[in-house]
Design a protein around this motif. Structure first.
Motif, short mmCIF file in Angstrom:
data_model
loop_
_atom_site.label_atom_id
_atom_site.label_comp_id
_atom_site.label_asym_id
_atom_site.label_seq_id
_atom_site.Cartn_x
_atom_site.Cartn_y
_atom_site.Cartn_z
N ILE A 44 0.91 -0.92 0.12
CA ILE A 44 0.01 0.49 0.27
C ILE A 44 1.03 1.17 0.21
O ILE A 44 2.07 1.35 -0.25
CB ILE A 44 -1.21 -0.29 1.36
CG1 ILE A 44 -0.20 0.24 2.76
CG2 ILE A 44 -1.89 -1.01 1.72
CD1 ILE A 44 -1.08 0.26 3.79
N GLY A 45 0.48 2.52 -0.14
CA GLY A 45 1.02 4.03 0.34
C GLY A 45 1.47 4.67 -1.07
O GLY A 45 1.29 5.53 -0.98
N GLY A 46 1.31 3.90 -2.19
CA GLY A 46 1.72 4.98 -3.36
C GLY A 46 2.73 5.57 -3.59
O GLY A 46 3.93 5.38 -2.93
N ARG A 47 2.52 6.79 -3.13
CA ARG A 47 3.71 7.44 -3.21
C ARG A 47 4.84 8.21 -2.12
O ARG A 47 5.01 8.90 -1.75
CB ARG A 47 3.80 9.36 -4.08
CG ARG A 47 4.02 8.90 -5.05
CD ARG A 47 2.89 10.35 -6.11
NE ARG A 47 1.43 9.59 -6.46
CZ ARG A 47 1.41 11.02 -7.48
NH1 ARG A 47 1.32 12.07 -7.03
NH2 ARG A 47 -0.18 10.96 -7.30
N LEU A 48 3.58 7.52 -0.91
CA LEU A 48 4.56 6.93 0.79
C LEU A 48 5.42 5.81 0.63
O LEU A 48 4.71 4.83 0.35
CB LEU A 48 2.53 7.43 1.13
CG LEU A 48 2.41 8.50 1.34
CD1 LEU A 48 1.14 8.51 2.65
CD2 LEU A 48 2.71 10.06 1.34
N GLN A 49 6.28 6.10 1.39
CA GLN A 49 7.00 4.49 0.78
C GLN A 49 8.56 5.03 2.04
O GLN A 49 9.12 6.32 1.78
CB GLN A 49 7.68 4.46 -0.61
CG GLN A 49 8.55 2.80 0.15
CD GLN A 49 8.91 2.82 -1.94
OE1 GLN A 49 9.00 3.41 -2.92
NE2 GLN A 49 9.56 1.30 -2.03
N GLY A 50 8.10 3.85 2.32
CA GLY A 50 9.80 3.68 3.04
C GLY A 50 9.45 4.14 4.76
O GLY A 50 8.36 5.30 5.26
N SER A 51 9.91 3.23 5.87
CA SER A 51 9.67 3.54 6.77
C SER A 51 11.14 3.25 7.74
O SER A 51 11.23 1.59 7.72
CB SER A 51 8.63 2.59 6.96
OG SER A 51 8.37 2.99 8.69
N PRO A 52 11.08 3.70 8.57
CA PRO A 52 11.02 5.11 8.82
C PRO A 52 11.50 6.25 8.33
O PRO A 52 11.69 7.80 8.24
CB PRO A 52 11.67 5.07 10.20
CG PRO A 52 13.30 5.23 10.38
CD PRO A 52 13.03 2.97 9.60
N LEU A 53 12.54 5.92 6.93
CA LEU A 53 13.21 6.77 5.97
C LEU A 53 12.13 6.49 4.86
O LEU A 53 12.32 6.12 4.26
CB LEU A 53 14.80 6.09 5.52
CG LEU A 53 15.44 6.28 6.74
CD1 LEU A 53 17.30 5.89 6.26
CD2 LEU A 53 16.03 7.35 7.19
#
Ligand SMILES: Cc1cc2nc3c(=O)[nH]c(=O)nc-3n(C[C@H](O)[C@H](O)[C@H](O)COP(=O)(O)OP(=O)(O)OC[C@H]3O[C@@H](n4cnc5c(N)ncnc54)[C@H](O)[C@@H]3O)c2cc1C
Length: 352
Positions: A44-53
């Motif tokens: 999921i997330g599309g253009r929200l990616q990466g955790s925590p960076l």
């Protein structure tokens, strides 16, 4: 999960599990609708990616109340962007120190990265709502949706991906007005041509040198740089944007040389350098995106009302009437879509 060739009926099919699609699903499920979210990627997330960076979006800004409200509702913490110290300008004459950081504006970050917002929303919807690995290829006039051998029939369809990508990758109902298809095909993909570079360090050493981590460069390959550390500097990171056209096989060497030039020898030993070229992301940026310069298409009036007798809705950030391009815009578009479907449909009527 839908079995091959079986046709599943649902009130609303949402295409895309980015911020907008997830917010639409959450809002409609709360209003009593049955919803399926069909997502092309295996995440999921599309253009929200990466955790925590963050490899995609990082910031939200003062006044973007939808992002703040969502974070508060889901128990996701935020913190202020680090801005203390001097900024750097890197040009052909050398690296110059500018007192007081005129580069960074006040902004907020999300603890755990902006992906935490998408994860929190996904956790709100019932199990089985989101179907990963389901790239939609076809939406028929009677709102039958196809992804490979999988089929759904919906009363409403929400296109929660960049309009130019939808026109490129999905066979859309032929009844859609030519003017609408033309607008969608000409709408740029926000940040679709960008490369985000994250340099992860063991400590935010630049802060100890009185630097904010903010820089502008005319030499590149990074054109601008910012502190992207977590709260209290942990994890420690700088991020920058580069142009997709400047990418080459050994770009990491050039990036490292630039960071050392600007921030000194301590920059020579990053834990990692992450390079995310969004122009090469099949499920974000269609091949035609580089030739789409007309940002006046963002939030176009044709996106503000549903097509196909009120049953086909546009809901990515590019379609938002306000804050288009931002996470806030993705949420604003979702808000409009939810209100439109709820206002035209008696609760539960579609499932009967
Ligand atoms: C490098 C970068 C930096 C950014 N920085 C910021 C920032 O600091 N602050 C800010 O507010 N915004 C920023 N943004 C923009 C922000 O990320 C977007 O506004 C927001 O994430 C868009 O959400 P969306 O749901 O509209 O679209 P998307 O996130 O693009 O979601 C669309 C979804 O649809 C899926 N999909 C695509 N095609 C299909 C298909 N055929 N079938 C099924 N699913 C499909 C995709 O996989 C994706 O999950 C940045 C973006 C990038 C790339």
């Amino acid at each position: 999960m839908a079995a091959t060739n079986e046709l599943h009926s649902v009130d609303v099919a949402v295409i895309g599990a980015g911020m907008s699609g997830l917010a639409v699903a959450d809002g409609l499920i709360r209003a009593g609708f049955s919803v399926r979210v069909l997502e092309a990627r295996d995440r999921i997330g599309g253009r929200l990616q990466g955790s925590p960076l963050d490899r995609g979006a990082s910031w939200h800004w003062p006044g973007e109340h939808r992002v703040r409200a969502l974070a508060q509702r889901c128990g996701v913490e935020t913190f202020e962007q680090y801005r203390l110290g001097d900024a750097l300008i890197d040009d052909i004459s050398g690296v110059h120190r500018y007192p007081g950081n005129p580069i960074d504006v006040p902004a907020y970050r999300v603890v755990g990265g902006t992906f935490a917002l998408a994860a929190a929303l996904a956790a709100q919807v019932p199990p089985g709502t989101i179907h990963l690995g389901r790239p939609v290829q076809d939406i028929s006039s009677d709102l039958h949706i196809a992804s490979g051998d999988h089929r759904w029939r919906a009363h409403h369809v929400v296109i929660a991906l960049p309009p130019a990508l939808a026109v490129h990758a999905i066979a859309l109902p032929r009844e859609l007005p030519a003017g609408l298809i033309d607008v969608a095909a000409r709408t740029p993909v926000w940040m679709g041509d960008s490369v985000k570079v994250v340099a992860h360090f063991s400590a935010p050493f630049w802060r100890h040198d009185g630097l904010a981590g903010a820089a502008m460069s005319r030499r590149g390959p990074l054109t601008e740089v910012h502190d992207m550390s977590g709260p209290d500097g942990e994890p420690a990171a700088l991020f920058g944007f580069a142009r997709a056209a400047s990418m080459h096989a050994d770009i990491e060497t050039d990036i490292l040389a630039q960071l050392i030039r600007m921030f000194g020898p301590q920059a020579s030993q990053p834990i990692d350098i992450l390079i995310q070229d969004w122009s090469r992301e099949e499920w974000t940026t269609p091949p035609v995106a580089a030739g789409l310069p007309d940002y006046a298409m963002f939030g176009h009036p044709l996106y503000q009302q549903p097509a196909l007798d009120g049953r086909l809705h546009w809901s990515s950030t590019e379609t938002a009437g306000s804050y288009a391009g931002h996470i806030e815009g993705a949420l604003a578009a979702a808000e409009r879509t939810v209100a439109s479907i709820v206002s035209t449909t008696a609760r539960g009527a579609l499932s009967q």
